[in-house]
Design a protein around this motif. Sequence first.
Motif, PDB file in Angstrom:
ATOM      1  N   LEU A  71      -4.566   2.854  -3.589  1.00  0.00           N
ATOM      2  CA  LEU A  71      -4.918   3.503  -2.323  1.00  0.00           C
ATOM      3  C   LEU A  71      -6.202   2.917  -1.740  1.00  0.00           C
ATOM      4  O   LEU A  71      -6.297   2.682  -0.540  1.00  0.00           O
ATOM      5  N   THR A 120       1.477   8.846  -0.591  1.00  0.00           N
ATOM      6  CA  THR A 120       0.179   9.324  -0.101  1.00  0.00           C
ATOM      7  C   THR A 120      -0.263   8.544   1.120  1.00  0.00           C
ATOM      8  O   THR A 120      -0.723   9.120   2.112  1.00  0.00           O
ATOM      9  N   TYR A 121      -0.129   7.241   1.078  1.00  0.00           N
ATOM     10  CA  TYR A 121      -0.574   6.387   2.182  1.00  0.00           C
ATOM     11  C   TYR A 121       0.228   6.670   3.453  1.00  0.00           C
ATOM     12  O   TYR A 121      -0.337   6.714   4.545  1.00  0.00           O
ATOM     13  N   ASP A 122       1.517   6.879   3.310  1.00  0.00           N
ATOM     14  CA  ASP A 122       2.346   7.186   4.474  1.00  0.00           C
ATOM     15  C   ASP A 122       1.998   8.549   5.065  1.00  0.00           C
ATOM     16  O   ASP A 122       2.165   8.768   6.266  1.00  0.00           O
ATOM     17  N   ASP A 126      -6.577  -2.024   5.729  1.00  0.00           N
ATOM     18  CA  ASP A 126      -6.392  -1.554   7.102  1.00  0.00           C
ATOM     19  C   ASP A 126      -7.707  -1.239   7.805  1.00  0.00           C
ATOM     20  O   ASP A 126      -7.709  -0.890   8.984  1.00  0.00           O
ATOM     21  N   ILE A 130       1.409   5.909  -4.517  1.00  0.00           N
ATOM     22  CA  ILE A 130       0.511   5.272  -3.545  1.00  0.00           C
ATOM     23  C   ILE A 130       1.145   5.299  -2.160  1.00  0.00           C
ATOM     24  O   ILE A 130       0.518   5.706  -1.180  1.00  0.00           O
ATOM     25  N   SER A 162       4.958  -0.276   6.814  1.00  0.00           N
ATOM     26  CA  SER A 162       4.984   0.383   5.514  1.00  0.00           C
ATOM     27  C   SER A 162       5.565  -0.535   4.443  1.00  0.00           C
ATOM     28  O   SER A 162       5.054  -0.588   3.316  1.00  0.00           O
ATOM     29  N   LEU A 192      -5.369  -0.477  -0.175  1.00  0.00           N
ATOM     30  CA  LEU A 192      -4.713  -0.382   1.128  1.00  0.00           C
ATOM     31  C   LEU A 192      -5.674   0.085   2.215  1.00  0.00           C
ATOM     32  O   LEU A 192      -5.630  -0.401   3.344  1.00  0.00           O
ATOM     33  N   ARG A 193      -6.555   1.018   1.883  1.00  0.00           N
ATOM     34  CA  ARG A 193      -7.529   1.500   2.863  1.00  0.00           C
ATOM     35  C   ARG A 193      -8.487   0.381   3.260  1.00  0.00           C
ATOM     36  O   ARG A 193      -8.901   0.284   4.407  1.00  0.00           O
ATOM     37  N   ALA A 212       2.937  -3.104   3.586  1.00  0.00           N
ATOM     38  CA  ALA A 212       1.902  -2.497   2.742  1.00  0.00           C
ATOM     39  C   ALA A 212       2.408  -2.345   1.312  1.00  0.00           C
ATOM     40  O   ALA A 212       1.672  -2.593   0.353  1.00  0.00           O
TER      41      ALA A 212
END
Length: 73
Positions: free
Chosen positions: A53, A11-13, A60, A8, A23, A56-57, A26
């Motif tokens: 994911l 990919t997110y970074d 944000d 996760i 980061s 987190l999306r 998160a």
Amino acid sequence: MEAAIDRIMLTYDLLLNRSTAASEEARAKVTDYVRTLFEAGEKDTHRLTVCGLTYLRQLDGSTDHIKAGYTGL
């Protein structure tokens, strides 16, 4: 569970250019979320990754269509 969290965050970074502190924040939030899913019985690493994911999306605001500029016209 740790493999899902690592995937996760990797990919997110890649999706967002964020500071180290952001980061780490998160990662802490998604770890709690994934732990909840895991304890509720979800053991599939791929599902945990997708759910993390998505979580987190949503946090944000990148899945908010209005913030993204979609007006529906």
